[in-house]
Design a protein around this motif. Structure first.
Motif, short mmCIF file in Angstrom:
data_model
loop_
_atom_site.label_atom_id
_atom_site.label_comp_id
_atom_site.label_asym_id
_atom_site.label_seq_id
_atom_site.Cartn_x
_atom_site.Cartn_y
_atom_site.Cartn_z
N LYS A 231 77.52 -5.70 68.17
CA LYS A 231 78.68 -4.86 67.81
C LYS A 231 79.19 -4.02 69.00
O LYS A 231 79.12 -2.79 69.00
N CYS B 86 83.73 -7.54 68.12
CA CYS B 86 83.25 -6.17 67.87
C CYS B 86 82.43 -6.08 66.60
O CYS B 86 81.62 -5.17 66.43
N LYS B 87 82.62 -7.03 65.69
CA LYS B 87 81.81 -7.04 64.45
C LYS B 87 80.53 -7.83 64.64
O LYS B 87 79.56 -7.64 63.94
N TYR B 88 80.55 -8.80 65.56
CA TYR B 88 79.38 -9.65 65.79
C TYR B 88 78.65 -9.17 67.05
O TYR B 88 78.05 -8.12 67.05
#
Ligand code: UTP
Length: 293
Positions: free
Chosen positions: A194, A169-171
């Motif tokens: 994201k 979810c961050k990448y």
């Protein structure tokens, strides 16, 4: 026969907010791993992969990057006077390892925007993008692994790893199928930066290296700001993947995110433990230290 790849672009203009307060005064790409900055490892990896021309994208407050890749006559004089000519040669080799040039990204509008600044440098050739704060230690350089995939399939390629859900979810998440007959290669047809949990296709995320055809510049020119209001390279690569497909290479190697405090410290411990000058003493220290934890 696909075109040989000789050019690499290293975006290093980001503000590095995760590395504040140090990032205010020292570019995060210049933070040391033992005695050399992150960027030095990237240039070494590029050269070991056959890259001859490197463009580093810098920005305001990042002058230390240019200084690092320039001669330093004051040190030369002092070192020569004390008979340390081998060290002078070592310092010069850093500056002459490749044709290194610099351009400034005037506003930090995202990784995609930074890469777009390299258009004139890249011209009509496929090229590699090495994220300035991502270090990969591997037997075959990660950049070379992508170049080999390009030679196999003739498509843009991305270095990937399967990462835990919270990191996807961050990448980013890739829509990808394993390529039959290969252990490490995936065919990519879509991707999202994201993603929200319900948007995740696979846990494969792009980490630090991509190889792109020059058409990416036209695509970037038409890519609106995405996540965080920035022009995202992933959004442009999504258009490319949907149009032509891309290859994802589950690269062999250990990767450290030097844009994060934890990544910086882990990279330092890993390298210090095998450093020819301090390795033995550092390992002894680590054993003692770990026994007290
Ligand atoms: P990051 O997203 O890790 O950089 O970009 P950032 O924006 O500096 O990070 P934080 O979240 O604020 O800590 C990956 C690479 O792309 C460069 C960065 O310097 C880094 O090496 N980058 C990023 C640019 O060159 N320009 C940009 O506008 C953004």
């Amino acid at each position: 026969m696909s075109k040989p790849i000789t050019k690499a672009v290293i975006p290093a203009a980001g503000l590095g907010t995760r590395m504040l307060p140090i990032a205010k005064a020292v570019p995060k790409e210049m933070l040391p791993i033992v005695d050399r900055p992150a960027l030095s490892y990237l240039v070494e990896e590029a050269v070991a992969s056959g890259i001859t021309d490197i463009l580093i994208i810098t920005g305001r407050g990042k002058g230390a990057i240019e200084d690092y890749f320039d001669y330093s006559p004051e040190y030369d004089q002092k070192l020569l006077a004390s008979g340390k000519s081998a060290l002078v040669d070592e310092l010069h080799a850093i500056c002459n390892a490749a044709n290194i040039s610099f351009i400034r990204q005037k506003e930090t509008r995202g990784l995609g925007h930074a890469v777009a600044c390299a258009r004139a440098f890249v011209g009509d050739d496929p090229f590699v993008v090495m994220y300035g704060d991502d270090i990969i230690f591997s037997e075959v350089p990660a950049t070379k692994q992508l170049m080999d995939a390009y030679a196999r399939y003739g498509l843009g390629a991305a270095a990937v790893k399967a990462v835990p859900d919270e990191l996807v979810c961050k990448y980013c998440s890739l829509k990808a199928e394993p390529i039959p007959g290969s252990d490490r290669d995936w065919h990519v047809t879509d991707m999202i930066e994201k993603p929200r949990p319900e948007q995740i296709w696979t846990n494969l995320s792009i980490l630090g290296r991509v190889l792109l055809p020059p058409d990416i510049f036209d695509i970037l020119g038409q890519t609106p700001p995405g996540a965080g209001g920035e022009i995202q390279l992933t959004d442009a690569m999504r258009t490319l993947a949907r149009r032509d497909g891309m290859t994802a290479v589950d690269f062999e190697g250990e990767r450290f995110d030097l844009g994060s405090k934890l990544g910086l410290m882990m990279a330092n411990v890993t390298r210090a433990a095998v450093h020819p000058e301090i390795g033995a003493e550092f390992r002894a220290f680590l054993r003692e230290f770990a026994a007290k934890l």
